[in-house]
Design an enzyme around this catalytic site. Structure first.
Site, short mmCIF file in Angstrom:
data_model
loop_
_atom_site.label_atom_id
_atom_site.label_comp_id
_atom_site.label_asym_id
_atom_site.label_seq_id
_atom_site.Cartn_x
_atom_site.Cartn_y
_atom_site.Cartn_z
N LYS A 46 -33.07 65.39 27.63
CA LYS A 46 -34.18 64.84 28.56
C LYS A 46 -34.63 63.35 28.50
O LYS A 46 -34.41 62.55 28.17
CB LYS A 46 -35.08 65.27 27.31
CG LYS A 46 -34.88 64.92 25.40
CD LYS A 46 -35.67 65.76 24.12
CE LYS A 46 -35.66 65.03 23.37
NZ LYS A 46 -36.41 65.91 22.32
N ARG A 144 -43.61 72.15 13.22
CA ARG A 144 -44.07 71.75 14.80
C ARG A 144 -43.99 72.85 15.93
O ARG A 144 -44.47 73.95 15.53
CB ARG A 144 -43.06 70.51 15.70
CG ARG A 144 -43.36 69.92 16.83
CD ARG A 144 -42.91 68.56 16.68
NE ARG A 144 -41.60 69.01 17.41
CZ ARG A 144 -40.66 68.03 17.33
NH1 ARG A 144 -40.77 66.80 18.29
NH2 ARG A 144 -39.07 68.42 17.61
N TYR A 278 -50.68 33.30 25.54
CA TYR A 278 -51.81 34.20 25.10
C TYR A 278 -51.93 34.13 23.29
O TYR A 278 -50.74 34.18 22.71
CB TYR A 278 -51.85 35.45 25.63
CG TYR A 278 -51.56 35.92 27.54
CD1 TYR A 278 -52.73 35.09 28.15
CD2 TYR A 278 -50.81 36.77 27.54
CE1 TYR A 278 -52.67 35.07 29.13
CE2 TYR A 278 -50.71 37.08 29.24
CZ TYR A 278 -52.00 36.04 29.62
OH TYR A 278 -52.40 36.60 31.21
N MET A 326 -46.86 40.63 30.44
CA MET A 326 -46.77 41.71 30.97
C MET A 326 -45.44 41.90 31.73
O MET A 326 -44.15 41.95 31.79
CB MET A 326 -47.57 41.80 31.89
CG MET A 326 -47.55 43.50 32.82
SD MET A 326 -48.84 43.82 33.53
CE MET A 326 -49.60 43.89 32.49
#
Length: 390
Positions: A46, A144, A278, A326
């Protein structure tokens, strides 16, 4: 995810993941050899084979003898089915009603947790004139998917009465196999009890079906006499990643299949007192030579590595300075000799005898290897190493 068939990175690759398919095959054969002879191999592929590339990974696993493929949803199942008919595919997650027809069209096995699903799948099988294979999932404490273990016999009997369904397996999912052996043992007892009560309703089941509970993290809890379990679901371990080292079969020593790389964009000198990136979260205490790397969180370097992660350059560890951005990450290269634009940087993997494995990388990010692999983005090409060209 994008994929590039290549053996080595081209100088134009700014950031890439390298996938060693030969190592994947060696891992699968080693795991199989470590399991009891009656145990079948369920290859979990998966999330694009955990970021390794579904087509390439599954094709190699087919050559290495996987017995059943497990995917999360019908979209992944359709991609896997492109490799050819006949391979058994189990969909682990619930299907939406609009997807039910794909069970017949793609020849898939569905996971069943509720009476409503049984009714839906029976109706689709009747419409197509086919018997749909299903695996009954039993909730033994995960909370679940799956029918609660006390209600499992009734749902099993409903499946057996449905003329267009064929029960192909029963399974459960352990909540904490790596760190709670007592609860895992309780879940196993709940599952075995439910299996016995199902057989009381519908007759013998164990020899004809896939009976599976264990996965990569749970192999260490596999009883010495492992019957009636006759299958295991293997995910991370086949890719050489140890989800819980203390819980694994001691003889399994798989090797990493995946590595993560980028390059230096520029190198520059900055004076003491300069703040970095930043938010100005790092201030240089000395004159420093820094390298700006050509990858950031837009590629899959977690922002949580800011001021805490490391990378390998020229076989040496270099600390990340300031916040990961980023598209770039800044590292301290003051301790290195000459480095220049275009030099290779290892984010996960080995270089010059040094290593940063995915476990360490994940701990820096306060997360788990599964999430790291799923977070490496589409703009990172996968380059495949395979002597057989598969």
């Amino acid at each position: 995810m994008s994929a590039t068939a290549a053996t080595t990175p081209h100088h134009s690759h700014r950031c890439w993941a390298q996938i060693d398919l030969a190592a994947l095959e060696r891992n699968l054969r080693l795991i199989r050899a470590s399991l009891p002879a009656h145990m079948r191999y369920v290859a979990v592929v998966k999330a694009d084979a955990y970021g390794h590339g579904l087509h390439h990974a599954a094709a190699r696993m087919m050559h290495s003898g996987a017995d059943l493929f497990a995917v999360a949803n019908v979209t992944e199942a359709a991609q896997l089915r492109e490799l050819g008919p006949g391979w058994p595919i189990l969909v682990l997650s619930p299907l939406l009603p609009a997807e039910d027809h794909l069970l017949c069209e793609l020849d898939l096995a569905a996971t069943v947790s509720t009476p409503e699903e049984v009714a839906r799948f029976e109706a689709v099988g009747q419409r197509f004139g086919r018997r749909i294979k299903v695996h009954l999932k039993i909730d033994t404490g995960m909370g679940r998917l799956g029918v609660w273990h006390a209600q499992a016999p009734a749902l099993c009997a409903q499946i057996q009465r449905a003329p267009h369904l064929a029960l192909a397996g029963l399974y459960t999912h352990f909540a904490s196999p790596d760190d709670d052996p007592a609860f895992t043992a309780e879940q196993r007892r709940n599952f075995l009890d439910a299996l016995t009560r199902c057989e009381g309703q519908v007759g013998p089941l164990r020899d004809a079906l896939f009976i599976h509970a264990d996965n990569s993290a749970g192999l260490g809890t596999l009883p010495e006499e492992s019957r009636p379990f006759n299958a295991v679901r293997i995910g991370l371990l086949q890719f050489g990643i140890l989800p819980a080292p203390h819980a694994l079969l001691t003889q399994v020593r798989t090797e990493p299949v995946f590595s993560f790389h980028t390059r230096i964009g520029i190198v520059k000198h900055l004076p003491a007192g300069t703040t970095i990136s930043y938010g100005r979260s790092h201030r240089l205490t000395r004159d420093t030579r820094v390298a700006v790397l050509c990858a950031g969180y837009g590629d899959g370097i977690p922002r949580a590595l800011s001021n805490r992660g490391q990378v390998l350059i020229d076989g040496q560890r270099c600390p990340i300075l300031g916040r990961v951005t980023m598209d770039q990450t800044i590292v301290d290269v003051s301790a290195l000799g000459e480095v220049r634009s275009g030099d290779e940087v290892v984010l996960i993997g080995t270089q010059g005898g040094a290593q940063i494995d995915i476990g360490e990388f994940s701990r820096w990010a306060d997360t788990i290897p599964w999430e790291i692999l799923c977070s490496i983005t589409k703009r990172v090409p996968r380059l495949y190493q395979s002597p057989l060209g598969i």
